[in-house]
Design a protein around this motif. Structure first.
Motif, mmCIF file in Angstrom:
data_model
loop_
_atom_site.group_PDB
_atom_site.id
_atom_site.type_symbol
_atom_site.label_atom_id
_atom_site.label_comp_id
_atom_site.label_asym_id
_atom_site.label_seq_id
_atom_site.Cartn_x
_atom_site.Cartn_y
_atom_site.Cartn_z
ATOM 1 N N THR A 98 0.924 -0.911 -0.096
ATOM 2 C CA THR A 98 0.106 0.349 -0.147
ATOM 3 C C THR A 98 0.740 1.076 -0.325
ATOM 4 O O THR A 98 0.174 2.227 -0.940
ATOM 5 C CB THR A 98 -0.865 -0.292 1.063
ATOM 6 O OG1 THR A 98 -1.865 -0.639 1.616
ATOM 7 C CG2 THR A 98 -2.091 1.168 0.872
ATOM 8 N N LYS A 99 2.313 1.301 0.673
ATOM 9 C CA LYS A 99 3.096 2.620 1.174
ATOM 10 C C LYS A 99 3.308 2.884 -0.308
ATOM 11 O O LYS A 99 3.676 3.671 -0.762
ATOM 12 C CB LYS A 99 4.056 2.396 2.103
ATOM 13 C CG LYS A 99 3.479 2.986 3.138
ATOM 14 C CD LYS A 99 4.373 2.708 4.504
ATOM 15 C CE LYS A 99 3.785 2.513 5.634
ATOM 16 N NZ LYS A 99 4.463 2.465 7.025
ATOM 17 N N ILE A 110 0.892 3.565 -2.908
ATOM 18 C CA ILE A 110 0.468 5.161 -2.262
ATOM 19 C C ILE A 110 2.315 6.479 -2.742
ATOM 20 O O ILE A 110 1.474 7.426 -3.767
ATOM 21 C CB ILE A 110 0.486 5.673 -1.138
ATOM 22 C CG1 ILE A 110 -0.920 4.877 -0.556
ATOM 23 C CG2 ILE A 110 0.771 7.646 -0.748
ATOM 24 C CD1 ILE A 110 -0.762 4.864 0.848
ATOM 25 N N GLU A 134 -9.242 5.581 -3.783
ATOM 26 C CA GLU A 134 -8.574 4.454 -3.476
ATOM 27 C C GLU A 134 -9.468 3.262 -3.670
ATOM 28 O O GLU A 134 -10.599 3.918 -2.946
ATOM 29 C CB GLU A 134 -8.111 4.190 -2.307
ATOM 30 C CG GLU A 134 -7.639 3.302 -2.202
ATOM 31 C CD GLU A 134 -7.593 2.512 -0.872
ATOM 32 O OE1 GLU A 134 -5.754 1.307 -0.883
ATOM 33 O OE2 GLU A 134 -6.841 3.159 0.063
ATOM 34 N N LEU A 140 -1.065 8.464 4.124
ATOM 35 C CA LEU A 140 -1.694 9.268 2.983
ATOM 36 C C LEU A 140 -1.703 10.213 2.857
ATOM 37 O O LEU A 140 -0.958 11.509 2.657
ATOM 38 C CB LEU A 140 -2.551 8.601 2.142
ATOM 39 C CG LEU A 140 -3.268 9.256 1.002
ATOM 40 C CD1 LEU A 140 -3.563 8.134 -0.252
ATOM 41 C CD2 LEU A 140 -4.722 10.581 1.083
ATOM 42 N N GLN A 195 1.296 12.963 2.574
ATOM 43 C CA GLN A 195 2.243 12.926 1.496
ATOM 44 C C GLN A 195 2.452 14.369 1.258
ATOM 45 O O GLN A 195 2.984 14.824 1.046
ATOM 46 C CB GLN A 195 1.409 12.234 0.763
ATOM 47 C CG GLN A 195 1.762 10.778 1.440
ATOM 48 C CD GLN A 195 2.769 9.925 1.148
ATOM 49 O OE1 GLN A 195 4.201 9.897 0.973
ATOM 50 N NE2 GLN A 195 2.985 9.188 2.623
ATOM 51 N N TYR A 197 -9.122 12.838 0.798
ATOM 52 C CA TYR A 197 -9.081 11.426 0.339
ATOM 53 C C TYR A 197 -10.337 10.801 0.148
ATOM 54 O O TYR A 197 -11.033 10.899 0.670
ATOM 55 C CB TYR A 197 -8.625 10.747 1.248
ATOM 56 C CG TYR A 197 -8.434 9.372 1.412
ATOM 57 C CD1 TYR A 197 -7.559 8.733 0.824
ATOM 58 C CD2 TYR A 197 -9.550 8.542 1.908
ATOM 59 C CE1 TYR A 197 -7.907 6.880 0.465
ATOM 60 C CE2 TYR A 197 -10.116 6.958 2.096
ATOM 61 C CZ TYR A 197 -9.025 6.326 1.814
ATOM 62 O OH TYR A 197 -9.138 4.904 1.247
#
Length: 217
Positions: A36-37, A40, A53, A65, A68, A74
Motif C-alpha cells: 500500500t505504501k 501511495i 482508493e 497518505l 505525503q 481522500y
C-alpha cells in the motif's frame, strides 16, 4: 485445510464480514502495508490533490497518505459494509475534519463525476474485478487529464501457491495485466516489482513478489 475453510478465507478476503471480517481486515492491513505504501509513494502526490482508493479495507494506511502533502482530500470506496464502518472509525478524525470520505459501491460503477480525481490507486483488488475492462473505463472516466492511476498486485506465481486462491480469485502476471490495460486508453508510465517476506494466512513466512503499474490518462 478443508475446501470449505479455504473457500471461506477467499470470501472473507473478497468481502470481509462479521467478527472474522474484522480480524481479516487487521491482518490484510498488516500484510499489505508495504504494498500500500509503495502504491501511495508511486502516485507522486502533491498538495491539494483529490485522491480515490478502491477497496481500502480497514483504512489503517490513510494516515500515511495524509503525510505525503498538505490539504489532501481522500475518498475511499469499499464493497464490504464492515470495512466501510471500520475505516470510518479508524479515521474518524479525518472524517470529522472533512478530509476523508468513505462510501460503499458495487465494485463496478464508480459513483463520481468525470475527471473528479488527481490520483487513484488500488491494492490487491484486481483479483476480484468482475468486469475488469468496464471498471478500468470507469477509473479512466473519473481521473483528471494527466492524472495517475496505480494498480498494485501480488504476482500470479506467488498467489498460485496459496490454496484459497483457487476460489473467487483471477490471478495476474505483469504480462496479463499489461494485456488488460492495453484494451484501455491508459498509458503505462512505468512498472516496478519488489520482493518481500510476508506471513501467510496460515502463519508461515513466504517470499512474495508484488508489482505496481503506474498509468496516466
Amino acid at each position: 485445510m478443508k475446501q470449505e475453510e479455504l473457500q471461506a478465507i477467499a470470501s472473507q478476503l473478497k468481502h470481509p464480514t462479521g467478527e472474522k471480517g474484522i480480524e481479516m481486515g487487521n491482518m490484510m492491513n498488516e500484510t499489505n502495508i508495504n504494498m500500500t505504501k509503495h502504491s501511495i509513494q508511486n502516485l507522486n502526490i502533491s498538495k491539494e490533490n483529490k485522491i480515490l482508493e478502491l477497496g481500502h479495507g480497514n483504512g489503517g494506511h490513510v494516515e500515511f497518505l495524509f503525510e505525503q502533502a498538505d490539504n489532501l482530500k481522500y475518498y475511499g470506496l469499499e464493497m464490504s459494509e464492515l470495512m466501510f464502518q471500520e475505516a470510518r472509525q479508524i479515521n474518524r478524525n479525518f472524517v470529522s475534519q472533512k478530509q476523508a470520505f468513505f462510501s460503499l459501491y458495487d465494485g463496478n460503477a464508480v459513483p463520481f463525476e468525470d475527471e473528479s480525481f488527481d490520483k487513484i490507486f488500488t491494492v490487491n483488488t484486481i483479483y476480484f474485478w468482475q468486469e475488469p475492462e468496464k471498471l478500468l473505463a470507469e477509473i479512466y472516466r473519473v481521473l483528471k487529464q494527466n492524472g495517475n492511476f496505480c494498480v498494485t498486485f501480488a504476482q500470479e506465481d506467488f498467489m498460485k501457491q496459496l490454496p484459497f486462491t483457487q476460489f473467487e480469485f483471477e490471478l495476474y502476471s505483469t504480462e496479463k495485466a499489461q494485456k488488460l490495460i492495453g484494451k484501455t486508453p491508459f498509458k503505462i508510465v512505468y512498472i516496478e516489482s519488489q520482493a518481500e517476506q510476508v506471513k501467510s494466512k496460515t502463519g508461515e513466512l513466504a517470499d512474495r513478489t508484488f508489482t505496481t503499474i503506474v498509468l496516466e490518462k
